[in-house]
Design a protein around this motif. Structure first.
Motif, short mmCIF file in Angstrom:
data_model
loop_
_atom_site.label_atom_id
_atom_site.label_comp_id
_atom_site.label_asym_id
_atom_site.label_seq_id
_atom_site.Cartn_x
_atom_site.Cartn_y
_atom_site.Cartn_z
N GLY A 149 0.97 -1.35 -0.14
CA GLY A 149 0.00 0.11 0.03
C GLY A 149 0.87 1.46 -0.09
N ILE B 26 2.13 1.64 -3.38
CA ILE B 26 1.27 2.19 -4.50
C ILE B 26 0.89 3.66 -4.28
N ARG B 27 0.75 3.95 -3.13
CA ARG B 27 0.42 5.48 -2.76
C ARG B 27 1.47 6.42 -3.44
N LEU C 105 2.86 6.29 -6.49
CA LEU C 105 2.25 6.32 -7.87
C LEU C 105 1.77 7.77 -7.63
N GLN C 106 1.09 8.29 -6.76
CA GLN C 106 0.28 9.51 -6.90
C GLN C 106 0.98 10.66 -6.51
N GLY D 225 1.09 13.73 -7.85
CA GLY D 225 0.22 15.09 -7.55
C GLY D 225 0.59 15.76 -8.85
N ASN D 226 1.18 15.27 -9.68
CA ASN D 226 1.97 16.15 -11.00
C ASN D 226 0.63 15.59 -12.07
N VAL D 227 0.20 16.53 -12.84
CA VAL D 227 -0.58 16.26 -13.79
C VAL D 227 -0.09 15.71 -14.97
N PHE E 48 2.53 13.85 -15.28
CA PHE E 48 2.81 12.52 -14.81
C PHE E 48 1.49 11.64 -15.05
N TYR E 49 0.39 12.01 -14.63
CA TYR E 49 -0.98 11.35 -14.88
C TYR E 49 -1.33 11.12 -16.14
N LEU E 50 -1.19 12.36 -16.91
CA LEU E 50 -1.35 12.17 -18.66
C LEU E 50 -0.59 11.29 -19.12
N ILE F 31 0.94 8.50 -17.80
CA ILE F 31 0.44 7.23 -17.61
C ILE F 31 -0.78 7.01 -18.45
N MET F 32 -1.62 7.88 -18.37
CA MET F 32 -3.08 7.72 -19.21
C MET F 32 -2.58 7.24 -20.58
N VAL F 33 -1.84 7.95 -21.44
CA VAL F 33 -1.44 7.82 -22.76
C VAL F 33 -0.74 6.49 -22.77
N SER G 39 -0.95 3.69 -21.01
CA SER G 39 -1.85 2.85 -20.68
C SER G 39 -2.77 2.66 -22.02
N LYS H 175 -6.86 20.27 -12.14
CA LYS H 175 -6.63 19.06 -12.55
C LYS H 175 -7.64 18.23 -13.20
N PHE I 3 -6.79 4.95 -15.07
CA PHE I 3 -7.32 6.18 -15.32
C PHE I 3 -7.88 7.05 -13.91
N ASP J 155 -6.73 13.41 -5.93
CA ASP J 155 -6.55 14.71 -5.72
C ASP J 155 -7.73 15.74 -5.91
N PHE K 155 -5.22 -1.05 -1.87
CA PHE K 155 -3.99 -1.06 -1.19
C PHE K 155 -3.58 0.40 -0.87
#
Lengths: 639, 459
Positions: free
Chosen positions: A607, A610-611, A613-614, A616-618, A620-622, A624-626, A628, B147, B213, B219, B276
């Motif tokens: 846990g 995994i936490r 991964l978050q 807070g950087n947009v 980075f999120y995008l 990962i989405m791409v 995926s 965001k 996703f 956040d 998790f």
């Protein structure tokens, strides 16, 4: 649940269960509010209503030769298993109803006097009614599973009532011992039930009997089933090797000992075997096993009883011995004999216990017979009633015990001379310990304890009258079944039960040879002569003020109950304790606990990762989405 | 259909009242309008009316889910006056936005045409972007809005692209036509079609908050005002799932080889990551966000196990999840108001001085964890049973493992409330405001626990 319209008799049989349950709920739920004087009357009233219903049902089944079957509701129903909550009143259960409700009612009334002034009297009577309820389920059920419910239920009540005075830790230990030993037997019972369902696909008692009567004698499945059922009977009826709980069970109030641990519950094992007579006769190995267990139990506990000094313990071992005698009769195939002895035994053993309770009541909870003596003059009524019980149980004519014992003895002699002599010897043991008890407690010159006790008083009428009724029954109940020697016409008891055991009798006809009239007279007269001699000897030995002589080696063994408790303690209790300690300390704490904790910790660790991964950087999120999406398209299109 | 019209009118009236300064009239209008919409929504039960060339389909599925959405919205509005008690200015813009986004949600359950789906999603999302940032003074709220908007529009782009590709393949936006196309071309599906479908799935997976996703959820949920978070976590999620279910169920049931594996991967990843990651959260609000992610994973199972009574299962799960989530967030609002923090420590000793609230929170947590006899258990049980019937045993095992893990974090607030001592022992002032409402939702949760069979057999 579909409410069908019940016939009159069906409604009555249903009410049989309802009344004691109502009594239990009414007294149990309002323990705190209910007046202490009232609870006994309420409880007795419910059992009295039951007794009236019992008479009606008994009259019905004995005159019409029909049984009353009531299907109350479907209890378990899934897949191809269907177990209704159904009760059956036939001749066998009607007999048990008479015993349970009749003796039960008398003991309830007696308890009003005996338990007077006890703080927990409301609790006591609620348990007593609950016991009646479960006992009735046991005897009325038309399938083995419900019978098991009743079986467990009476075990529970027994446990609750043995430990009734729970402030004394010894009582709790006795209760636990009874419960655990019964559980061992119950396990066998359960295995028997499972095996029965596996073999026959039904648990309905009459269906099982029909199916089993088509089976060959001595099949393995039958062996397992009957052994399982008998294991249950061993536990409940306190036979070797599970008999040591019954003497300890005397820790409960004396009416409990009379009702549960003498007259009704402990005879459930006998009832179970008689109820399953068809199963048992087709398994000769089990029958012989029952015979052996019965003989040894009757013998050993009879011997132990001779050297006990606690009035209730003597009676307890006597009960074990008499139960052994009944099992011996079952083992010999005399189901009616066992049931007859069960019935008469219920009368005189309940009487003996109640009289003993009256003695204890008079002497302020004194139970040691060495501290009694001379009570004959102090409490004459109790003495007279006790004497009736002692005469009855010793098999002295014309009291009830004589007839029931004679019925079993004649079967034993028909089986063979050796068996007859063993049976006679066992029945003679009864005379020895009963008359020793009688003479020591009532005839011997007063002990110091009695001399200094100025409060010795006769019990109140509410206690004496039930005892008198039982005494009357102990005197006359035998005349329903007179030995063939005197009259061949009076076979009321055997004729009454014969439809029940008809199938069993037809499958395996009695093989014994008929005895000559001379032999029969001899087997009757010689024991009676010995009884007379024994009574006289006991009088000389115990009624005079003689110092107790030193016990010789074998006597010491008997006085110490053959050290069975100690042996069990060494062989089973101590190793079990060591094993549980091992499991707790080593297996649980060191192995399982550590394993579980490490699973928990590693989960938490994952846990924590995994936490991260978050971020807070947009951006980075995008990304990962791409990635995926690319991966998904890639894997789906490449295929 | 009439519910959409009613809600739209109510929203416009709310805006008017705000503009004319009739502040006191706003909430009453809403409390009349929402039940009214709920009632008109019920008209047309068992009739399956199609509006505007099958743009909008008013069947039982629509009515049941729209009824749920309207009911949830009503429950959330029950908390609005206490939540915004200290705010002096009229809140007509926030209330109107919530109602407009609700209109979007109502469309999403009922679309018969992909254009309508996109319209619904955008109506819902655009309002939610604004609502997320509605606490203008709080930088975290602004950050959440930013965001949400960035990632959300990104996902909408993919969704739109997917719709376009599907149109390219089938030549129609209509779900019935697409289904017809699927039946005719089952053997040789062009790549354009499958890419389009997958991209739509990605877009919707984003909206329901499924991994990978889901990154916006913690956040955005944490940064948004708690009332809005509650709304997003319930109405937003349920509407998106209803849309996802209707899309797959009405057109793509016959080509499950195209989407099933991807959805199973989504579900597994969502369940594992959600559960998790929730373990280590110190903020209960963030923990609830991850809990929302995890539940999205379970609800995906209802779509994967499409056959049988999956719609009923999804409805039951939505009900159980929504009501429990609202209860939990309501308690959270109260605790935050009093202690100024979402931290698990602020729950310490709550049971001592606010036993009712602590009880409600416990019920909510246990229901979310799926402990019998609460409705959360029946919902999970039915879900798993229907999945096993469709041969998804490995998926169910993973889901159960996830459930087991979840018990840990769901019980943390309970342990804090009952077994940890608090520094202060005075009852919360805020409790007076919230107590009745919280008790009401908790009781609702308990009552619903008795009738799972009724809900599941509704549609």
């Amino acid at each position: 649940m579909v409410m069908e319209s019940f016939s009159f008799m069906q409604s009555i049989s249903f009410l049989l269960l309802l009344f004691p349950l109502l009594g239990f709920l009414a007294i149990g739920l309002f323990q705190k509010q209910l007046n202490k004087k009232l609870s006994g009357i309420i409880a007795s009233a419910f059992v009295f209503l039951n007794l009236i219903l019992t008479f009606i049902l008994f009259w019905y089944v004995s005159t019409t030769n029909q049984s009353v079957e009531t299907n109350l509701f479907d209890w378990i129903k899934f897949a191809n298993i269907s177990i209704p909550f159904a009760i059956t009143v036939d001749r066998l259960s009607a007999l048990m109803l008479l015993v349970v409700n009749g003796v039960g009612f008398l003991i309830h009334v007696y308890s009003i006097g005996y338990m007077k002034g006890d703080d927990g009297v409301n609790r006591f009577f609620s348990y007593m009614n609950l016991f009646i309820f479960f006992m009735l389920i046991l005897v009325l059920s038309s399938n083995y599973l419900m019978l098991f419910i009743g079986w467990e239920g009476v075990g529970l009540c027994s446990y609750l009532l043995i430990g009734f005075w729970y402030k004394d830790h010894a009582n709790n230990n006795a209760a636990k011992k009874a419960f655990i030993m019964n559980r061992i037997g119950d396990l066998g019972f359960l295995i028997g039930i499972f095996m029965m369902f596996h073999t026959f696909g039904t648990l309905n008692i009459s269906e099982v009997a029909t199916k089993v009567s088509l089976m060959p004698s001595g099949s393995t499945a039958l062996l397992v089933i009957t052994f399982g059922l008998f294991a249950g009977a061993i536990g409940k009826s306190a036979q070797i090797p599970l008999f040591t709980w019954l003497p300890d069970a005397m820790a409960g109030p004396t009416p409990v000992s009379a009702l549960i641990h003498a007259a009704t519950m402990v005879t459930a094992g006998v009832y179970l075997v008689a109820r399953s007579s068809v199963l048992f006769v087709l398994s000769p190995v089990t029958m012989n096993f029952i015979l052996i267990i019965g003989i040894f139990t009757a013998l050993i506990s009879g011997l132990i009883a001779i050297y006990q000094n606690d009035i209730k313990k003597i009676l307890a071992y006597s009960t074990v011995s008499q139960l052994g005698f009944m099992f011996m009769a079952l083992g010999l195939g005399s189901f009616s004999g066992a049931m007859f002895h069960l019935t008469t035994h219920a009368f005189f053993k309940a009487l003996l216990f109640l009289a003993a309770g009256s003695v204890i009541h008079a002497l302020n909870q004194e139970q040691d017979i060495r501290k009694m003596g001379g009570l004959r003059k102090k409490i004459p009524f109790t003495f007279a009633l006790f004497a009736v019980g002692a005469i009855a149980i010793s098999g002295i004519p014309p009291f009830a015990g004589f007839f029931s014992k004679e019925m079993i003895l004649s079967v034993a002699y028909e089986h063979g001379m050796g068996m007859g002599i063993i049976a006679t010897f066992i029945s003679l043991l009864t005379t020895v310990y009963m008359f020793r008890l009688l003479f020591v407690a009532f005839y011997k010159p007063e002990s110091d304890a009695v001399k200094t006790n100025h409060h010795i008083h006769e019990s109140p009428k509410v206690m004496l009258i039930p005892m008198a009724v039982l005494a009357l029954l102990s005197m006359v109940a035998g005349f329903v079944q007179i030995p063939a020697l005197f009259s061949t016409n009076v076979n009321v008891f055997e004729n009454y039960l014969s439809p029940i055991f008809l199938t069993a009798q037809q499958l395996v006809p009695a093989s014994g040879q008929n005895l000559t009239v001379l032999t029969e007279w001899l087997t009757l007269l010689i024991p009676l002569t010995i009884i007379a001699i024994l009574v006289y000897m006991s009088y000389v030995r115990f009624a005079k003020d003689r110092l107790p002589s030193e016990l010789s080696g074998i006597q010491k063994v008997m006085a110490n109950k053959f050290y069975v408790d100690e042996i069990y303690d060494f062989c089973f209790v101590k190793p079990t304790e060591k094993l549980s300690l091992f499991f707790r300390e080593t297996v649980d704490q060191s192995i399982i606990n550590r394993l579980i904790n490490s699973i928990g910790n590693s989960t938490l660790y994952v846990g924590g990762r995994i936490r991260l991964l978050q971020t807070g950087n947009v951006g980075f999120y995008l990304i990962i989405m791409v990635f995926s999406i690319i991966a998904i398209l890639f894997f789906n299109l490449i295929r | 259909m009439y519910a959409i019209i009613t809600i739209s009118i109510v929203a416009i009236i709310v805006l008017f009242f705000g503009a004319f300064g009739k502040k006191k009239m706003i909430l009453p209008v809403i409390f009349v309008g929402l039940p009214l919409a709920f009632i008109v929504n019920l008209m047309g039960w068992n009739q399956s009316i199609h509006y505007f060339n099958e743009m909008y389909i008013d069947d039982n599925f629509t009515i049941a889910f729209n009824g749920l959405l309207l009911f949830i919205a009503l429950l959330i509005f029950v908390f609005a006056p206490v939540y915004y008690k200290s705010v002096k200015r009229p809140l007509e813009d926030i209330y109107a936005l919530i109602l407009f986004s609700l209109v979007g949600g109502l469309m999403m359950t009922a679309f018969g045409n992909l254009v309508m789906l996109f319209l619904g999603i955008e109506t819902l999302s655009l309002s939610l972007y604004l609502l997320a940032g509605s606490k203008k003074s709080d930088p975290r709220s602004n950050e959440a809005a930013m965001k949400y908007f960035l990632t959300g529009s990104f996902a909408s782009g993919f969704l739109l692209f997917g719709i376009a590709l599907l149109y390219g393949a089938c030549g129609s936006f209509n779900l019935e036509d697409i289904k017809l196309y699927v039946i005719q071309n089952q053997a040789n599906i062009p790549a354009m079609f499958s890419i389009g479908l997958l991209l739509m799935a990605v877009g919707l997976a984003f909206k329901v908050g499924a991994a990978p996703f889901h990154f916006w959820i913690p956040d955005v949920y944490e940064g948004s005002p708690t009332l809005i978070t509650t709304y997003m976590a319930t109405v937003g999620k349920v509407a998106a799932f209803a849309a996802f279910f209707r899309l797959i169920n009405s057109s793509f049931g016959d080509v499950d080889f195209l989407w099933k594996t991807s959805l199973i991967v989504f579900a597994v990843a969502t369940i594992l990551i959600g559960n998790f990651a929730a373990l280590y959260q110190d903020s209960v609000k963030r923990m609830m966000a991850y809990s929302g992610v995890a539940h999205a994973g379970y609800m995906l199972i209802a779509i994967i196990a499409l056959k049988g009574n999956a719609a009923g299962v999804l409805l039951l799960y939505s009900v159980s999840y929504s009501i429990a989530t609202i209860t939990a967030f309501a308690v959270l609002m109260m605790v935050r108001k009093e202690t100024g923090s979402f931290s698990i420590k602020s729950f310490n000793g709550l049971a001592k001085h606010n036993p009712t609230v602590a009880f409600a929170m416990t019920i909510a947590m246990l229901s979310l964890a799926g402990i019998p006899p609460l409705i959360g258990f029946s919902a999970k049980y039915q879900l798993f049973v229907s999945a096993i019937e469709q041969g998804q045993l490995p998926l169910v095992i993973i889901a159960i493992v996830g459930s087991m893990v979840s018990v840990y974090y769901y019980l943390r607030p309970v342990v804090a409330m009952y077994f940890t001592r608090s520094i202060e022992s005075t009852p919360f002032e805020a409790a007076k405001l919230y107590k009745k409402q919280i008790l009401f939702v908790a009781l609702l949760l308990i009552i619903l626990s008795f009738i799972p069979g009724l809900i599941i057999n509704l549609i």
